[in-house]
Design a protein around this motif. Sequence first.
Motif, PDB file in Angstrom:
ATOM      1  N   GLN A   6       2.254   1.672  -3.485  1.00  0.00           N
ATOM      2  CA  GLN A   6       1.178   2.120  -4.369  1.00  0.00           C
ATOM      3  C   GLN A   6       0.917   3.614  -4.172  1.00  0.00           C
ATOM      4  O   GLN A   6       0.762   4.355  -5.149  1.00  0.00           O
ATOM      5  CB  GLN A   6      -0.089   1.324  -4.073  1.00  0.00           C
ATOM      6  CG  GLN A   6      -1.302   1.737  -4.872  1.00  0.00           C
ATOM      7  CD  GLN A   6      -2.569   1.029  -4.412  1.00  0.00           C
ATOM      8  OE1 GLN A   6      -2.571   0.309  -3.425  1.00  0.00           O
ATOM      9  NE2 GLN A   6      -3.646   1.254  -5.121  1.00  0.00           N
ATOM     10  N   ALA A  13       0.833  -1.205   0.000  1.00  0.00           N
ATOM     11  CA  ALA A  13       0.000   0.000   0.000  1.00  0.00           C
ATOM     12  C   ALA A  13       0.869   1.258   0.000  1.00  0.00           C
ATOM     13  O   ALA A  13       0.556   2.232  -0.688  1.00  0.00           O
ATOM     14  CB  ALA A  13      -0.932  -0.007   1.201  1.00  0.00           C
ATOM     15  N   ASP A  44      -6.458   2.372   0.352  1.00  0.00           N
ATOM     16  CA  ASP A  44      -5.783   1.092   0.562  1.00  0.00           C
ATOM     17  C   ASP A  44      -4.786   1.184   1.717  1.00  0.00           C
ATOM     18  O   ASP A  44      -4.679   0.269   2.535  1.00  0.00           O
ATOM     19  CB  ASP A  44      -5.064   0.640  -0.709  1.00  0.00           C
ATOM     20  CG  ASP A  44      -6.021   0.229  -1.809  1.00  0.00           C
ATOM     21  OD1 ASP A  44      -7.223   0.065  -1.530  1.00  0.00           O
ATOM     22  OD2 ASP A  44      -5.555   0.087  -2.954  1.00  0.00           O
ATOM     23  N   TYR A  45      -4.052   2.298   1.764  1.00  0.00           N
ATOM     24  CA  TYR A  45      -3.073   2.509   2.835  1.00  0.00           C
ATOM     25  C   TYR A  45      -3.780   2.595   4.184  1.00  0.00           C
ATOM     26  O   TYR A  45      -3.344   1.998   5.169  1.00  0.00           O
ATOM     27  CB  TYR A  45      -2.295   3.799   2.555  1.00  0.00           C
ATOM     28  CG  TYR A  45      -1.054   3.957   3.383  1.00  0.00           C
ATOM     29  CD1 TYR A  45       0.147   3.391   2.996  1.00  0.00           C
ATOM     30  CD2 TYR A  45      -1.069   4.697   4.562  1.00  0.00           C
ATOM     31  CE1 TYR A  45       1.295   3.538   3.749  1.00  0.00           C
ATOM     32  CE2 TYR A  45       0.069   4.855   5.321  1.00  0.00           C
ATOM     33  CZ  TYR A  45       1.249   4.278   4.908  1.00  0.00           C
ATOM     34  OH  TYR A  45       2.371   4.424   5.653  1.00  0.00           O
TER      35      TYR A  45
END
Length: 70
Positions: free
Chosen positions: A23, A20, A52-53
């Motif tokens: 990304q 994450a 997502d993180y």
Amino acid sequence: MPINPYEPELAKRRTILTIADRQLKQAMSAFSNMTKDNSQDKLNAVLIALKDYQDAAKGLAEWVQQKHTK
């Protein structure tokens, strides 16, 4: 109770957080190269990466909290 750094569940969650993070960094670097035509797409990619993180960090925090309450 200390958490074993070699525990498989911790390694799994750490890997998810690392992915994450990567990304998010890629999305942020692409965001700096935006044009008027692709600005919304780049912003959406950053927002998805941030989500997502956030989910990865929340999952790790919940897992650590559960380990300490056992």
